[in-house]
Design a protein around this motif. Structure first.
Motif, PDB file in Angstrom:
ATOM      1  N   THR A  16       0.856  -1.188   0.000  1.00  0.00           N
ATOM      2  CA  THR A  16       0.000   0.000   0.000  1.00  0.00           C
ATOM      3  C   THR A  16       0.887   1.232   0.000  1.00  0.00           C
ATOM      4  OG1 THR A  16      -1.890   1.074   1.086  1.00  0.00           O
ATOM      5  CG2 THR A  16      -0.228   0.062   2.519  1.00  0.00           C
ATOM      6  N   ARG A  17       0.304   2.388  -0.228  1.00  0.00           N
ATOM      7  CA  ARG A  17       1.072   3.628  -0.301  1.00  0.00           C
ATOM      8  C   ARG A  17       0.496   4.669   0.644  1.00  0.00           C
ATOM      9  NH1 ARG A  17       2.625   4.821  -6.547  1.00  0.00           N
ATOM     10  NH2 ARG A  17       3.376   2.744  -7.027  1.00  0.00           N
ATOM     11  N   ALA A  18       1.361   5.641   1.000  1.00  0.00           N
ATOM     12  CA  ALA A  18       0.936   6.793   1.788  1.00  0.00           C
ATOM     13  C   ALA A  18       1.658   8.009   1.240  1.00  0.00           C
ATOM     14  CB  ALA A  18       1.284   6.586   3.264  1.00  0.00           C
ATOM     15  N   LYS A  19       1.008   9.152   1.261  1.00  0.00           N
ATOM     16  CA  LYS A  19       1.600  10.385   0.738  1.00  0.00           C
ATOM     17  C   LYS A  19       2.216  11.184   1.891  1.00  0.00           C
ATOM     18  CE  LYS A  19      -0.173  12.632  -2.684  1.00  0.00           C
ATOM     19  NZ  LYS A  19      -0.962  13.440  -3.598  1.00  0.00           N
ATOM     20  N   VAL A  20       3.431  11.680   1.662  1.00  0.00           N
ATOM     21  CA  VAL A  20       4.093  12.523   2.660  1.00  0.00           C
ATOM     22  C   VAL A  20       3.453  13.906   2.600  1.00  0.00           C
ATOM     23  CG1 VAL A  20       6.280  13.532   3.408  1.00  0.00           C
ATOM     24  CG2 VAL A  20       6.241  11.223   2.436  1.00  0.00           C
ATOM     25  N   ARG A  21       3.016  14.394   3.759  1.00  0.00           N
ATOM     26  CA  ARG A  21       2.354  15.697   3.865  1.00  0.00           C
ATOM     27  C   ARG A  21       3.350  16.737   4.373  1.00  0.00           C
ATOM     28  NH1 ARG A  21      -1.378  12.750   7.219  1.00  0.00           N
ATOM     29  NH2 ARG A  21      -0.838  14.293   8.776  1.00  0.00           N
ATOM     30  N   PRO A  22       2.907  17.975   4.511  1.00  0.00           N
ATOM     31  CA  PRO A  22       3.793  19.011   5.049  1.00  0.00           C
ATOM     32  C   PRO A  22       4.423  18.548   6.368  1.00  0.00           C
ATOM     33  CG  PRO A  22       1.767  20.008   4.276  1.00  0.00           C
ATOM     34  CD  PRO A  22       1.578  18.509   4.188  1.00  0.00           C
ATOM     35  N   LYS A  23       5.582  19.054   6.675  1.00  0.00           N
ATOM     36  CA  LYS A  23       6.364  18.711   7.859  1.00  0.00           C
ATOM     37  C   LYS A  23       6.769  17.236   7.851  1.00  0.00           C
ATOM     38  CE  LYS A  23       4.243  22.269  10.707  1.00  0.00           C
ATOM     39  NZ  LYS A  23       3.568  22.556  11.967  1.00  0.00           N
ATOM     40  N   SER A  24       6.851  16.626   6.667  1.00  0.00           N
ATOM     41  CA  SER A  24       7.275  15.225   6.491  1.00  0.00           C
ATOM     42  C   SER A  24       6.378  14.233   7.217  1.00  0.00           C
ATOM     43  CB  SER A  24       8.728  15.048   6.953  1.00  0.00           C
ATOM     44  OG  SER A  24       9.587  15.873   6.205  1.00  0.00           O
ATOM     45  N   GLN A  25       5.109  14.558   7.401  1.00  0.00           N
ATOM     46  CA  GLN A  25       4.181  13.669   8.096  1.00  0.00           C
ATOM     47  C   GLN A  25       3.490  12.752   7.098  1.00  0.00           C
ATOM     48  OE1 GLN A  25       1.598  16.506   9.986  1.00  0.00           O
ATOM     49  NE2 GLN A  25       2.839  16.548  11.847  1.00  0.00           N
TER      50      GLN A  25
END
Length: 111
Positions: A16-25
């Protein structure tokens, strides 16, 4: 000709995948949280290997005043008790007084 068999990676059980959000979260997908047996407040450990692969392990936090319950000796006793209960080994008492009288009749472990 293809990749030699020794170099082939086994197919992952889950991908599965996850997207890196602001502040590397990033938010771990539910399937990954379930596979790691973690929830809110738990920790994860990331390890980067020489070949570039990254592994993640889940850590479930245990309050220090409850850590005694998770010692190998205590857990072995819990498994033994579960097996005894499942096998019908045990004594049922009508009251706490009856239970303590029964325990007193057994004597001390030091005797």
């Amino acid at each position: 000709m293809g990749t030699p068999a020794a170099k082939m990676e086994p197919e992952p059980r889950l991908r599965t995948r996850a997207k890196v959000r602001p502040k590397s979260q990033l938010t771990l997908p539910e399937e990954i949280r379930q596979a790691l047996h973690i929830g809110e407040g738990d920790e994860v450990e990331f390890a980067v290997h020489a070949d570039g692969t990254v592994t993640i392990r889940g850590y479930v936090s245990i309050p220090t005043d409850q850590a005694w319950f998770f010692t190998p000796e205590w857990l072995a006793g819990e498994r033994e008790a579960d097996e005894d209960i499942a096998a019908g080994r045990g004594t049922v008492h009508e009251s706490a007084e009856d239970m303590f009288a029964h325990l007193d009749s057994l004597g001390s472990a030091d005797e």
